[in-house]
Design a protein around this motif. Structure first.
Motif, PDB file in Angstrom:
ATOM      1  N   UNK A   1      86.393 -18.138  80.686  1.00  0.00           N
ATOM      2  CA  UNK A   1      87.073 -17.125  79.879  1.00  0.00           C
ATOM      3  C   UNK A   1      88.526 -17.528  79.663  1.00  0.00           C
ATOM      4  N   UNK A   2      88.926 -17.626  78.405  1.00  0.00           N
ATOM      5  CA  UNK A   2      90.318 -17.894  78.054  1.00  0.00           C
ATOM      6  C   UNK A   2      90.964 -16.563  77.701  1.00  0.00           C
ATOM      7  N   UNK A   3      92.050 -16.231  78.411  1.00  0.00           N
ATOM      8  CA  UNK A   3      92.641 -14.907  78.223  1.00  0.00           C
ATOM      9  C   UNK A   3      94.119 -15.008  77.841  1.00  0.00           C
ATOM     10  N   UNK A   4      94.536 -14.083  76.996  1.00  0.00           N
ATOM     11  CA  UNK A   4      95.942 -13.915  76.629  1.00  0.00           C
ATOM     12  C   UNK A   4      96.322 -12.464  76.897  1.00  0.00           C
ATOM     13  N   UNK A   5      97.611 -12.218  76.992  1.00  0.00           N
ATOM     14  CA  UNK A   5      98.102 -10.875  77.268  1.00  0.00           C
ATOM     15  C   UNK A   5      98.696 -10.282  76.006  1.00  0.00           C
ATOM     16  N   UNK A   6      98.269  -9.073  75.671  1.00  0.00           N
ATOM     17  CA  UNK A   6      98.728  -8.427  74.456  1.00  0.00           C
ATOM     18  C   UNK A   6      99.239  -7.017  74.769  1.00  0.00           C
ATOM     19  N   UNK A   7     100.015  -6.491  73.845  1.00  0.00           N
ATOM     20  CA  UNK A   7     100.494  -5.117  74.022  1.00  0.00           C
ATOM     21  C   UNK A   7     100.645  -4.423  72.674  1.00  0.00           C
ATOM     22  N   UNK A   8     100.406  -3.121  72.711  1.00  0.00           N
ATOM     23  CA  UNK A   8     100.664  -2.262  71.558  1.00  0.00           C
ATOM     24  C   UNK A   8     101.853  -1.361  71.886  1.00  0.00           C
ATOM     25  N   UNK A   9     102.811  -1.343  70.994  1.00  0.00           N
ATOM     26  CA  UNK A   9     103.954  -0.436  71.114  1.00  0.00           C
ATOM     27  C   UNK A   9     103.682   0.726  70.171  1.00  0.00           C
ATOM     28  N   UNK A  10     103.582   1.945  70.719  1.00  0.00           N
ATOM     29  CA  UNK A  10     103.142   3.091  69.934  1.00  0.00           C
ATOM     30  C   UNK A  10     104.142   4.232  70.006  1.00  0.00           C
ATOM     31  N   UNK A  11     104.096   5.067  68.989  1.00  0.00           N
ATOM     32  CA  UNK A  11     104.886   6.291  68.954  1.00  0.00           C
ATOM     33  C   UNK A  11     104.076   7.346  68.223  1.00  0.00           C
ATOM     34  N   UNK A  12     104.559   8.587  68.223  1.00  0.00           N
ATOM     35  CA  UNK A  12     103.907   9.622  67.436  1.00  0.00           C
ATOM     36  C   UNK A  12     104.164   9.374  65.958  1.00  0.00           C
ATOM     37  N   UNK A  13     103.177   9.651  65.131  1.00  0.00           N
ATOM     38  CA  UNK A  13     103.306   9.375  63.701  1.00  0.00           C
ATOM     39  C   UNK A  13     104.493  10.117  63.088  1.00  0.00           C
ATOM     40  N   UNK A  14     104.815  11.297  63.587  1.00  0.00           N
ATOM     41  CA  UNK A  14     105.938  12.059  63.049  1.00  0.00           C
ATOM     42  C   UNK A  14     107.265  11.340  63.272  1.00  0.00           C
ATOM     43  N   UNK A  15     107.299  10.419  64.262  1.00  0.00           N
ATOM     44  CA  UNK A  15     108.531   9.712  64.591  1.00  0.00           C
ATOM     45  C   UNK A  15     108.453   8.230  64.231  1.00  0.00           C
ATOM     46  N   UNK A  16     107.499   7.838  63.377  1.00  0.00           N
ATOM     47  CA  UNK A  16     107.318   6.413  63.114  1.00  0.00           C
ATOM     48  C   UNK A  16     108.532   5.787  62.433  1.00  0.00           C
ATOM     49  N   UNK A  17     109.275   6.566  61.637  1.00  0.00           N
ATOM     50  CA  UNK A  17     110.467   6.023  60.984  1.00  0.00           C
ATOM     51  C   UNK A  17     111.541   5.681  62.006  1.00  0.00           C
ATOM     52  N   UNK A  18     111.568   6.425  63.102  1.00  0.00           N
ATOM     53  CA  UNK A  18     112.546   6.170  64.157  1.00  0.00           C
ATOM     54  C   UNK A  18     112.042   5.125  65.154  1.00  0.00           C
ATOM     55  N   UNK A  19     110.714   5.055  65.297  1.00  0.00           N
ATOM     56  CA  UNK A  19     110.142   4.141  66.286  1.00  0.00           C
ATOM     57  C   UNK A  19     110.433   4.572  67.713  1.00  0.00           C
ATOM     58  N   UNK A  20     110.681   5.849  67.909  1.00  0.00           N
ATOM     59  CA  UNK A  20     111.016   6.383  69.231  1.00  0.00           C
ATOM     60  C   UNK A  20     110.588   7.841  69.292  1.00  0.00           C
ATOM     61  N   UNK A  21     110.134   8.347  70.448  1.00  0.00           N
ATOM     62  CA  UNK A  21     109.933   7.639  71.717  1.00  0.00           C
ATOM     63  C   UNK A  21     108.763   6.672  71.660  1.00  0.00           C
ATOM     64  N   UNK A  22     108.745   5.701  72.564  1.00  0.00           N
ATOM     65  CA  UNK A  22     107.733   4.657  72.543  1.00  0.00           C
ATOM     66  C   UNK A  22     106.881   4.672  73.808  1.00  0.00           C
TER      67      UNK A  22
END
Length: 229
Positions: A157-178
């Motif tokens: 098994x070849x593995x890599x590490x990934x991440x999703x940075x998420x916020x509430x859709x109402x705050x997507x323009x601000x990108x915060x809180x995360x």
């Protein structure tokens, strides 16, 4: 007898009428839906099956309303409906026109990234120089899977590490809180699971969530014990 024949499977019941239309009841899906509408779907006779659809929580009922003309393109079916869905938000349909609104509390992905050898994060893309300096950090581990018939599958098994940075859709323009959700992406060197060798094929790649302070190798070992393919 009302129905020509019926069928039942997990989460779904159908009963067919003499005109070829059917009553359908489904239940047990994830999430929730509320609403109702009239749908028209093309059938094998180039006509349209008109149905009343009612959705309440995890129950969906489709009732036939007769066969009508279907002048729309074969793969397009008009509907006149209003639905509120956990997954798709609020949706209004009038014929082939549709307008939807996401819930303000729905998750929005700000960034989807992969970890590099120096510990930094780069956006996921398909132009990485495999094996080069710009290639994501990778680990290779043995992976063992036991089939129900006793056969042992040994894979690498070849593995890599990934991440999703998420916020509430109402705050997507601000990108915060995360909020950050990390996982490992796994690629096997051969098929894994009960479907291996069949026309459906076994699993050759998947992902698995990382726990807090868990190493990539430890997450793979946990998946080895928990996941069934």
């Amino acid at each position: 007898m009302m129905f020509e024949h019926t069928s039942k499977e997990k989460g779904l019941w159908r009963g067919w009428l003499k005109n070829g239309q059917s009553v359908e009841v489904s239940w047990g899906k994830r999430g929730w839906d509320f609403g109702a509408g009239v749908h028209i779907h093309g059938n094998d006779d180039d006509m349209g099956d008109r149905m009343l659809c009612v959705k309440v929580w995890r129950l969906a009922i489709y009732l036939p309303l007769g066969i009508v003309q279907h002048p729309w393109p074969a793969m397009e079916g008009p509907q006149w409906s209003t639905y509120a869905s956990r997954e798709f938000g609020l949706t209004f349909s009038w014929g082939l026109r549709r307008k939807s609104f996401d819930w303000p509390w729905a998750w929005h992905t700000v960034a989807y990234e992969v970890m590099m050898p120096n510990g930094t994060w780069e956006p996921i893309r398909y132009s990485f120089d495999e094996g080069g300096a710009n290639s994501p950090y990778k680990e290779v581990h043995p992976y063992t899977y036991n089939l129900r018939n006793g056969t042992v599958q040994n894979r690498m098994a070849t593995i890599t590490k990934r991440r999703r940075v998420m916020t509430w859709r109402a705050f997507k323009a601000l990108g915060w809180p995360r909020w950050i959700k990390e996982s490992i992406d796994i690629q096997f060197d051969g098929e894994v699971g009960e479907r291996s060798g069949s026309w459906k094929g076994g699993c050759v790649g998947c992902s698995y969530d990382l726990r807090a302070d868990e190493t990539m190798g430890a997450a793979l070992r946990r998946m080895e014990q928990e996941r069934k393919f």
